[in-house]
Write an enzyme that holds these catalytic residues in place. Structure first.
Site, short mmCIF file in Angstrom:
data_model
loop_
_atom_site.label_atom_id
_atom_site.label_comp_id
_atom_site.label_asym_id
_atom_site.label_seq_id
_atom_site.Cartn_x
_atom_site.Cartn_y
_atom_site.Cartn_z
N SER A 63 0.81 -1.23 0.00
CA SER A 63 0.00 0.00 0.00
C SER A 63 0.84 1.27 0.00
O SER A 63 0.49 2.25 -0.66
CB SER A 63 -0.95 0.00 1.20
OG SER A 63 -1.87 -1.06 1.08
N HIS A 124 7.37 -4.10 5.08
CA HIS A 124 7.77 -3.17 6.14
C HIS A 124 9.26 -3.25 6.42
O HIS A 124 9.84 -2.32 7.01
CB HIS A 124 7.00 -3.47 7.43
CG HIS A 124 5.54 -3.15 7.32
ND1 HIS A 124 5.02 -1.93 7.65
CD2 HIS A 124 4.50 -3.90 6.88
CE1 HIS A 124 3.72 -1.94 7.43
NE2 HIS A 124 3.38 -3.12 6.96
N LYS A 337 -6.17 3.27 6.15
CA LYS A 337 -5.55 3.68 4.89
C LYS A 337 -5.47 5.20 4.73
O LYS A 337 -5.15 5.69 3.65
CB LYS A 337 -6.30 3.06 3.70
CG LYS A 337 -6.32 1.54 3.71
CD LYS A 337 -4.93 0.92 3.50
CE LYS A 337 -4.98 -0.59 3.55
NZ LYS A 337 -3.66 -1.22 3.29
N HIS A 408 -5.88 -10.00 4.48
CA HIS A 408 -4.75 -10.39 5.34
C HIS A 408 -5.14 -11.41 6.40
O HIS A 408 -4.27 -12.06 6.98
CB HIS A 408 -4.16 -9.15 6.01
CG HIS A 408 -3.24 -8.36 5.14
ND1 HIS A 408 -2.15 -8.91 4.51
CD2 HIS A 408 -3.24 -7.04 4.80
CE1 HIS A 408 -1.53 -7.97 3.82
NE2 HIS A 408 -2.17 -6.83 3.98
N ASP A 445 -4.13 -0.66 -5.44
CA ASP A 445 -2.70 -0.42 -5.22
C ASP A 445 -1.89 -1.69 -5.32
O ASP A 445 -0.68 -1.66 -5.53
CB ASP A 445 -2.48 0.25 -3.86
CG ASP A 445 -3.18 -0.48 -2.72
OD1 ASP A 445 -4.01 -1.38 -2.99
OD2 ASP A 445 -2.91 -0.15 -1.55
#
Length: 516
Positions: A63, A124, A337, A408, A445
């Protein structure tokens, strides 16, 4: 002033495209609105992963990368790629901020604590960056090197941390110095929705050494968590300490190096560790005076700590450019988001441009979003429809979080409900767009929900996919969308619909050819 007819960009987070029907929540869902759009409106597929968005080849998009690329209108070489390159060419090991933190600990006989998501996910963080930092600290002469490992299971299979922890143990064993000091799932350590009770769990295991569980080795601690029914993401805080070892906690004068490169989930635990005026929870008497805290990238403009890889300038992003031309814009999303349609969409810039309004709709307070797959989509839609009909905006950027956040979870039935909730929202939004004679572009995305099971691992597929995503043009005008595009082409396409020239900084291409 006459009412504006907006161009509305709808980013359906995690809504990928797959010809494969098995384990595909998009295929299984009842989506009359989307199905009709795909049959009747100009559409194509665009790339959201790998080199198309500045990531290593084959690396799934995410994202942050997706929204940064959309807003920039160009391929942006991502932090992941920059750090990989710095390790391969050796610059990583002389990075001045890392060097200062490590050398300070050595000079003062203090510890180096390395934090980060220990994962191959590449969203991440990447575990290779953590292993490189362990090597760097020990090779520079640090005698006390401790890894506080946050476990993934979200951008990786749900139970995949053992190999990563075993490798960390092997790296320490080979170097003859240091060890894993704690493990905890990212659900606790990497919250981004002010759920401070979760963050406190991760803080306590690192700072006070207090946790519900302990184990002799990291792998032992993980296996015990699995026996309790916890997947990697939800592993409860566990102190790792051998029989002849002392619990390794962050103390006064220590150096802390946080290896996550994506900012949004790094902010809360960082603030808990270094913010003097922190109010998220009571840190008690034991809060340490950390001598050096290094952010690998800039986590937020108000976090005052050295940055190993400062942001690169992304001038003339979509928001900045249209603001400079006097146009109005709205960014709208629910909490999960919101940073993506603001901070990331603006190129990692916290600024709010002239003529830019923002609407934040709170995400529901549930433990996991499979419990409420519609999330806050109805409320986002209420606000969005009102904004479209207001006649105030030239451009509107909206994110629907459902398909990613529920995807997820790895729970197929919940994912189907998420897709259906988004379809209901689409119908309402597009009716409003039609009412004001506006135009809409619909995309995502990255993919996720179209691939819900991994036959190779035999586990739910909780991470993003590398599959393409839809790009659909909805308008009373006729047109055609070119194939072979990527997220870098979205902003140039919006500018073409707004009849605005494309700035030279945007190297993406307009994908639409209007007829008549």
């Amino acid at each position: 002033m006459s009412a504006k007819k907006p161009v509305v960009l709808l980013i359906l987070d995690g809504y990928g495209y797959s010809e494969r029907t098995k384990y595909n929540a998009v295929y299984a869902a009842q989506t009359p609105v989307y199905d009709n759009l795909w049959k009747t409106c100009p559409n194509t597929l665009i790339d959201t992963s790998g080199m198309a968005v500045g990531l290593p080849a084959g690396q799934m998009g995410n994202s942050e990368v997706g929204h940064t690329t959309i807003g920039a209108g160009r391929v942006v070489y991502q932090s992941f790629t920059r750090i990989n390159k710095s390790i391969s060419d050796g610059d990583f090991f002389t990075n001045p901020e890392y060097v200062k933190a490590i050398d300070s600990a050595i000079a003062n006989d203090r510890a180096v604590h390395i934090l980060g998501l220990l994962s191959e996910g590449g969203v991440h963080s990447h575990q290779d960056h953590l292993y490189a930092m362990i090597n760097m600290a020990v090779e520079r002469g640090a005698k006390q090197v401790y890894l506080h490992a946050f476990l993934d299971g979200r951008d990786t299979p749900p139970r995949s941390a053992e190999a990563s922890l075993q490798k960390a143990q092997d790296v320490f064993a080979k170097l003859g110095t240091g060890r894993v000091a704690s493990i905890v799932g990212r659900y606790f350590a990497l919250d981004r929705d002010n759920r401070w009770d979760r963050v406190k769990t991760a803080y306590d295991v690192m700072v006070t050494g207090e946790a519900e569980f302990d184990a002799l080795t990291a792998v032992d601690g993980l296996k015990a968590a699995y026996e309790r029914g916890e997947n990697d993401e939800f592993v409860k805080a566990t102190v790792i300490c051998g029989e002849d070892e002392e619990v390794a906690t962050i103390n006064d004068g220590d150096s802390v190096i946080f290896m996550n490169f994506r900012p949004d989930r790094a902010r809360e635990i960082t603030r808990a560790l270094i913010d003097e005026n922190f109010t998220g929870f009571d840190r008690g008497e034991t809060h340490p005076a950390i001598a050096h805290f290094v952010q690998t990238t800039e986590y937020a403009s108000d976090i005052k700590a050295p940055i190993a890889f400062p942001p690169e300038d992304l001038s003339n992003s979509f928001g900045e450019y249209i603001a400079g031309l006097g146009k109005t814009q709205l960014r709208i999303a629910e909490t999960e988001k919101y940073a993506h349609v603001t901070f990331f969409f603006n190129g990692g810039n916290e600024v709010v441009y002239p003529g830019e309004d923002r609407i934040l709709v709170p995400s529901p307070k549930v433990a996991t979003y499979d419990l409420q797959p519609e999330m806050s989509a109805p409320e986002v839609t209420d606000k969005l429809v009102e904004a479209i009909e207001s006649g105030k905006y030239d451009a509107i950027i909206c994110n629907y979080a459902n398909c990613d956040m529920v995807g997820h979870s790895g729970l197929f039935d919940a994912a189907v409900k998420a897709v259906e909730a988004v379809d209901v929202a689409l119908g309402r939004v597009l009716a409003a767009v039609k009412k004001v004679d506006g135009e809409a572009l619909i995309t995502a995305d990255h993919g996720n929900v179209e691939e819900m099971f991994d036959e190779e691992t035999g586990q739910p597929h909780t991470q993003h996919s590398t599959l393409p995503v839809p790009f659909i043009f909805v308008s009373s005008r006729k047109g055609k969308l070119a194939s072979g595009g990527s997220l870098a082409d979205v902003a140039p396409t919006i500018l073409a619909l707004m009849d605005l020239p494309q700035p030279k900084e945007m190297t993406g291409r307009n994908l639409i050819t209007l007829e008549g």
